[in-house]
Each structure stands twice: as structure tokens, then as C-alpha cells.
Scaffold this motif. Structure first.
Motif, PDB file in Angstrom:
ATOM      1  N   GLU A  31       0.820  -1.202   0.000  1.00  0.00           N
ATOM      2  CA  GLU A  31       0.000   0.000   0.000  1.00  0.00           C
ATOM      3  C   GLU A  31       0.866   1.269   0.000  1.00  0.00           C
ATOM      4  O   GLU A  31       0.541   2.249  -0.671  1.00  0.00           O
ATOM      5  CB  GLU A  31      -0.938   0.007   1.208  1.00  0.00           C
ATOM      6  N   ALA A  32       1.964   1.253   0.732  1.00  0.00           N
ATOM      7  CA  ALA A  32       2.855   2.410   0.755  1.00  0.00           C
ATOM      8  C   ALA A  32       3.489   2.641  -0.616  1.00  0.00           C
ATOM      9  O   ALA A  32       3.597   3.774  -1.081  1.00  0.00           O
ATOM     10  CB  ALA A  32       3.931   2.222   1.815  1.00  0.00           C
ATOM     11  N   LEU A  33       3.891   1.548  -1.270  1.00  0.00           N
ATOM     12  CA  LEU A  33       4.476   1.670  -2.607  1.00  0.00           C
ATOM     13  C   LEU A  33       3.441   2.138  -3.611  1.00  0.00           C
ATOM     14  O   LEU A  33       3.740   2.944  -4.497  1.00  0.00           O
ATOM     15  CB  LEU A  33       5.091   0.340  -3.042  1.00  0.00           C
ATOM     16  N   ARG A  34       2.225   1.632  -3.494  1.00  0.00           N
ATOM     17  CA  ARG A  34       1.154   2.036  -4.409  1.00  0.00           C
ATOM     18  C   ARG A  34       0.865   3.523  -4.245  1.00  0.00           C
ATOM     19  O   ARG A  34       0.589   4.224  -5.213  1.00  0.00           O
ATOM     20  CB  ARG A  34      -0.102   1.215  -4.141  1.00  0.00           C
ATOM     21  N   GLY A  35       0.938   4.028  -3.016  1.00  0.00           N
ATOM     22  CA  GLY A  35       0.731   5.457  -2.768  1.00  0.00           C
ATOM     23  C   GLY A  35       1.812   6.315  -3.406  1.00  0.00           C
ATOM     24  O   GLY A  35       1.578   7.473  -3.743  1.00  0.00           O
ATOM     25  N   ASP A  36       3.007   5.751  -3.580  1.00  0.00           N
ATOM     26  CA  ASP A  36       4.105   6.468  -4.231  1.00  0.00           C
ATOM     27  C   ASP A  36       4.132   6.246  -5.743  1.00  0.00           C
ATOM     28  O   ASP A  36       5.055   6.700  -6.414  1.00  0.00           O
ATOM     29  CB  ASP A  36       5.446   6.034  -3.643  1.00  0.00           C
ATOM     30  N   GLY A  37       3.163   5.517  -6.266  1.00  0.00           N
ATOM     31  CA  GLY A  37       3.086   5.304  -7.703  1.00  0.00           C
ATOM     32  C   GLY A  37       3.877   4.117  -8.206  1.00  0.00           C
ATOM     33  O   GLY A  37       4.136   4.004  -9.399  1.00  0.00           O
TER      34      GLY A  37
END
Length: 79
Positions: A31-37
């Protein structure tokens, strides 16, 4: 993994390397990586974290981060 923070009172945190391979940790990292694109699925991340844990086991005691701040704080992260 051992995290040491020295300011006035030293703080030492021990984080088990195998904890990285848990479902909750994998979900939070995705989820953190997805938030960073950054798009990565859980299977790929699980394989990557498994390889990281194997490397951590081979190189125990390796100092990854050592920071000295201007205010006197000293942070060290070792495997």
C-alpha cells in the motif's frame, strides 16, 4: 535487525527479520508503494522479502545505516 537511537536516553529496538515476510507487513509495504506510484503485487513483494531475509541471515552484524545529527543524536541500524 537492531535499531539503536542514542540521544539522552539510549533506545534499542530489535525487529525480527522474519517479521518482514508476514501478511500484514507485506500488505502495508504494498500500500505504501502504491501510494508512491510504484506498482508491485503481493507475490512479487513476498519473493523479494524472502530473498532479503536470506541475505540478512548471511550477513549478520552488517551496519546498514549510521547517522550523526548536529543535535547529538546518533542512529545505527545493523542486521
Amino acid at each position: 535487525m537492531k535499531i539503536v537511537v542514542k540521544k539522552r536516553l539510549p533506545l534499542v529496538l530489535y525487529v525480527p527479520n522474519r517479521m518482514l515476510r508476514g501478511r500484514l507487513c507485506t500488505f502495508l509495504i504494498c500500500e505504501a508503494l502504491r501510494g508512491d506510484g510504484i506498482a508491485i503485487d503481493r507475490k512479487q513483494l513476498t519473493a523479494l522479502l524472502a530473498q532479503c531475509c536470506d541475505i540478512f541471515a548471511q550477513h549478520r552484524g552488517l551496519r546498514m545505516v549510521e547517522v550523526h545529527a548536529a543535535d547529538g543524536t546518533h542512529v545505527t541500524i545493523t542486521l
